[in-house]
Design a protein around this motif. Structure first.
Motif, PDB file in Angstrom:
ATOM      1  N   TRP A  10       0.942  -1.061   0.312  1.00  0.00           N
ATOM      2  CA  TRP A  10       0.003   0.158   0.175  1.00  0.00           C
ATOM      3  C   TRP A  10       0.751   1.166  -0.436  1.00  0.00           C
ATOM      4  CZ3 TRP A  10      -4.604  -1.010  -1.188  1.00  0.00           C
ATOM      5  CH2 TRP A  10      -5.176  -1.884  -1.000  1.00  0.00           C
ATOM      6  N   LEU A  11       2.028   1.122   1.320  1.00  0.00           N
ATOM      7  CA  LEU A  11       2.483   2.062   1.129  1.00  0.00           C
ATOM      8  C   LEU A  11       3.346   2.782  -0.575  1.00  0.00           C
ATOM      9  CD1 LEU A  11       4.884   1.608   4.295  1.00  0.00           C
ATOM     10  CD2 LEU A  11       3.267   4.086   3.362  1.00  0.00           C
ATOM     11  N   PHE A  12       3.982   2.060  -0.750  1.00  0.00           N
ATOM     12  CA  PHE A  12       4.546   1.798  -2.776  1.00  0.00           C
ATOM     13  C   PHE A  12       3.109   2.733  -2.955  1.00  0.00           C
ATOM     14  CE2 PHE A  12       8.295  -0.421  -1.084  1.00  0.00           C
ATOM     15  CZ  PHE A  12       8.805  -0.296  -1.778  1.00  0.00           C
ATOM     16  N   LYS A  13       2.382   2.155  -4.002  1.00  0.00           N
ATOM     17  CA  LYS A  13       1.175   2.212  -4.241  1.00  0.00           C
ATOM     18  C   LYS A  13       0.744   3.883  -3.910  1.00  0.00           C
ATOM     19  CE  LYS A  13      -2.546  -0.630  -5.127  1.00  0.00           C
ATOM     20  NZ  LYS A  13      -3.470  -1.516  -4.857  1.00  0.00           N
ATOM     21  N   PHE A  14       0.651   4.611  -3.375  1.00  0.00           N
ATOM     22  CA  PHE A  14      -0.194   5.369  -2.493  1.00  0.00           C
ATOM     23  C   PHE A  14       1.084   6.034  -2.350  1.00  0.00           C
ATOM     24  CE2 PHE A  14      -3.720   3.837   0.722  1.00  0.00           C
ATOM     25  CZ  PHE A  14      -4.813   3.293  -0.144  1.00  0.00           C
ATOM     26  N   SER A  15       2.081   6.127  -2.704  1.00  0.00           N
ATOM     27  CA  SER A  15       3.137   6.877  -2.679  1.00  0.00           C
ATOM     28  C   SER A  15       3.037   7.099  -4.402  1.00  0.00           C
ATOM     29  CB  SER A  15       4.450   6.556  -2.691  1.00  0.00           C
ATOM     30  OG  SER A  15       4.559   6.053  -1.029  1.00  0.00           O
ATOM     31  N   ALA A  16       2.571   6.092  -4.962  1.00  0.00           N
ATOM     32  CA  ALA A  16       3.028   6.452  -6.615  1.00  0.00           C
ATOM     33  C   ALA A  16       1.709   7.229  -7.186  1.00  0.00           C
ATOM     34  CB  ALA A  16       2.758   5.091  -7.410  1.00  0.00           C
ATOM     35  N   PHE A  17       0.159   7.541  -5.987  1.00  0.00           N
ATOM     36  CA  PHE A  17      -0.808   8.245  -6.703  1.00  0.00           C
ATOM     37  C   PHE A  17      -0.451   9.343  -5.943  1.00  0.00           C
ATOM     38  CE2 PHE A  17      -3.607   4.615  -5.592  1.00  0.00           C
ATOM     39  CZ  PHE A  17      -2.986   3.195  -6.165  1.00  0.00           C
ATOM     40  N   TYR A  18       0.301   8.944  -5.445  1.00  0.00           N
ATOM     41  CA  TYR A  18       0.485  11.159  -4.377  1.00  0.00           C
ATOM     42  C   TYR A  18       1.761  11.921  -5.877  1.00  0.00           C
ATOM     43  CZ  TYR A  18       2.956  14.766  -1.779  1.00  0.00           C
ATOM     44  OH  TYR A  18       2.820  15.928  -1.202  1.00  0.00           O
ATOM     45  N   ILE A  19       2.164  11.527  -5.671  1.00  0.00           N
ATOM     46  CA  ILE A  19       3.403  11.832  -6.717  1.00  0.00           C
ATOM     47  C   ILE A  19       2.901  12.234  -8.406  1.00  0.00           C
ATOM     48  CG2 ILE A  19       5.714  11.193  -8.256  1.00  0.00           C
ATOM     49  CD1 ILE A  19       6.475   9.410  -5.638  1.00  0.00           C
ATOM     50  N   ILE A  20       1.769  10.405  -8.738  1.00  0.00           N
ATOM     51  CA  ILE A  20       1.243  11.789 -10.035  1.00  0.00           C
ATOM     52  C   ILE A  20       0.290  12.485 -10.768  1.00  0.00           C
ATOM     53  CG2 ILE A  20      -1.324  10.235  -9.965  1.00  0.00           C
ATOM     54  CD1 ILE A  20       1.212  10.271 -12.601  1.00  0.00           C
ATOM     55  N   LEU A  21       0.035  13.482  -8.777  1.00  0.00           N
ATOM     56  CA  LEU A  21      -0.464  14.426  -9.099  1.00  0.00           C
ATOM     57  C   LEU A  21      -0.107  15.527  -8.689  1.00  0.00           C
ATOM     58  CD1 LEU A  21      -2.696  14.017  -5.699  1.00  0.00           C
ATOM     59  CD2 LEU A  21      -4.107  13.544  -7.820  1.00  0.00           C
ATOM     60  N   PRO A  22      -0.828  16.393 -10.028  1.00  0.00           N
ATOM     61  CA  PRO A  22       0.144  17.419  -9.703  1.00  0.00           C
ATOM     62  C   PRO A  22      -0.126  18.801  -9.106  1.00  0.00           C
ATOM     63  CG  PRO A  22      -1.696  17.272 -11.499  1.00  0.00           C
ATOM     64  CD  PRO A  22      -1.805  16.112 -10.335  1.00  0.00           C
ATOM     65  N   LYS A  23       1.301  19.030  -9.220  1.00  0.00           N
ATOM     66  CA  LYS A  23       1.617  20.139  -7.547  1.00  0.00           C
ATOM     67  C   LYS A  23       0.656  21.251  -7.273  1.00  0.00           C
ATOM     68  CE  LYS A  23       5.045  23.271  -9.397  1.00  0.00           C
ATOM     69  NZ  LYS A  23       6.277  23.725  -9.878  1.00  0.00           N
ATOM     70  N   GLU A  24      -0.365  21.842  -8.992  1.00  0.00           N
ATOM     71  CA  GLU A  24      -1.193  22.258  -8.952  1.00  0.00           C
ATOM     72  C   GLU A  24      -1.995  22.018  -7.508  1.00  0.00           C
ATOM     73  OE1 GLU A  24       2.425  23.283 -12.222  1.00  0.00           O
ATOM     74  OE2 GLU A  24       0.779  21.672 -11.265  1.00  0.00           O
TER      75      GLU A  24
END
Length: 288
Positions: free
Chosen positions: A194-208
């Motif tokens: 879950w940590l790796f998945k959710f890290s991926a989901f967080y990174i894919i979000l634009p910083k905006e």
């Protein structure tokens, strides 16, 4: 196709259509491409690598619940099972898990026990991450850590149930696979997945979007919890986004940002899992 299956398909399609209707009303599809254009190639690649590592963690986890130890076979099991679960409605993709293990001559009792244990730890580790993120977000740091630590002890309920089952194969599995080391490893690897998945989901979000890590973890956790619902949209579209959006709106994230972020994360999951499954299939096909 019988009436029950037709009804389920109709409900799935209706959920997806309703989501797209509200998406158009609240956001508008004209803003999707603009939102997606905010992504960079490095951002996409980093998110994909983290998502792929989550597959590896899940693959290693099977080694502690199944007699199969071959990494490649277990990786195929992980990839195809995940893909079919995402694409097919009402968790019917789980059938692929038992089908592939049957082809490996794994007894139905072993595959069922493995399935129950891993899905149980999927649930409590997911709930643990959500509670940790929410309680930490609210400033209750110690309670968040305690929830994370003590939730695994609920596994004792399953242990008690297992001991009452007199089936010889169940008792054999219990003696051979259910021990302290294996349970700890299954929980730890569930958390890592879950940590790796959710890290991926967080990174894919634009910083905006200005969505914080804790907000992203809460949204992703609640979205994944929707997969256990009896009603799903086609490929989860509609139900997954509802879970993701609802917590963000509760946390006062603007509706437009919540809708666009949810849609982006879900599209990332579908495209990434499809790409991994297709790549693995092509590799196997070339070997034939």
């Amino acid at each position: 196709m019988n009436k029950t299956k037709l009804l389920k398909l109709f409900i799935s399609a209706l959920v997806t259509v309703l989501f797209f209707y509200f998406f158009q009303r609240i956001v508008g599809f004209d803003k999707v491409l603009k939102f997606f254009s905010l992504l960079t190639l490095n951002q996409i690649l980093a998110a994909f690598v983290l998502y792929l590592i989550s597959y590896i963690a899940r693959t290693v986890r099977w080694q502690y619940t199944l007699s199969i130890k071959d990494f490649y076979k277990l990786f195929k099991l992980t990839v195809y099972n995940t893909f079919f679960n995402i694409i097919l409605p009402f968790r019917t993709g789980e059938v692929s898990f038992f089908y592939m293990l049957k082809k490996e001559n794994i007894h139905i009792v072993e595959s069922t026990m493995s399935f129950i244990i891993t899905r149980f730890f999927d649930g409590i580790s997911l709930l643990g991450l959500f509670l940790w993120a929410y309680l930490t977000y609210k400033g209750f740091y110690i309670l968040g850590i305690l929830a994370f630590i003590f939730l695994p002890f609920s596994f004792f309920v399953l242990l008690i149930i297992f001991r009452f089952i007199k089936h010889e194969k169940v008792k054999e599995y219990y003696k051979g696979m259910v021990n302290f080391r294996n349970i700890v490893m299954v929980y730890a690897l569930s958390i890592l997945t879950w940590l790796f998945k959710f890290s991926a989901f967080y990174i894919i979000l634009p910083k905006e979007t200005k969505i914080t890590l804790l907000e992203s973890v809460m949204a992703s956790s609640l979205a994944d919890l929707t997969t256990v619902l009896p009603i799903h949209g086609l490929a989860g579209i509609g139900t997954y986004e509802t879970g993701y959006i609802s917590i963000l709106i509760f946390l006062n994230v603007p509706k437009e940002v919540a809708f666009l972020s949810a849609f982006l994360v879900h599209m990332f999951i579908i495209v990434s899992s499809s790409f991994i499954a297709a790549t693995l299939y092509l590799i196997n096909f070339k070997k034939i």
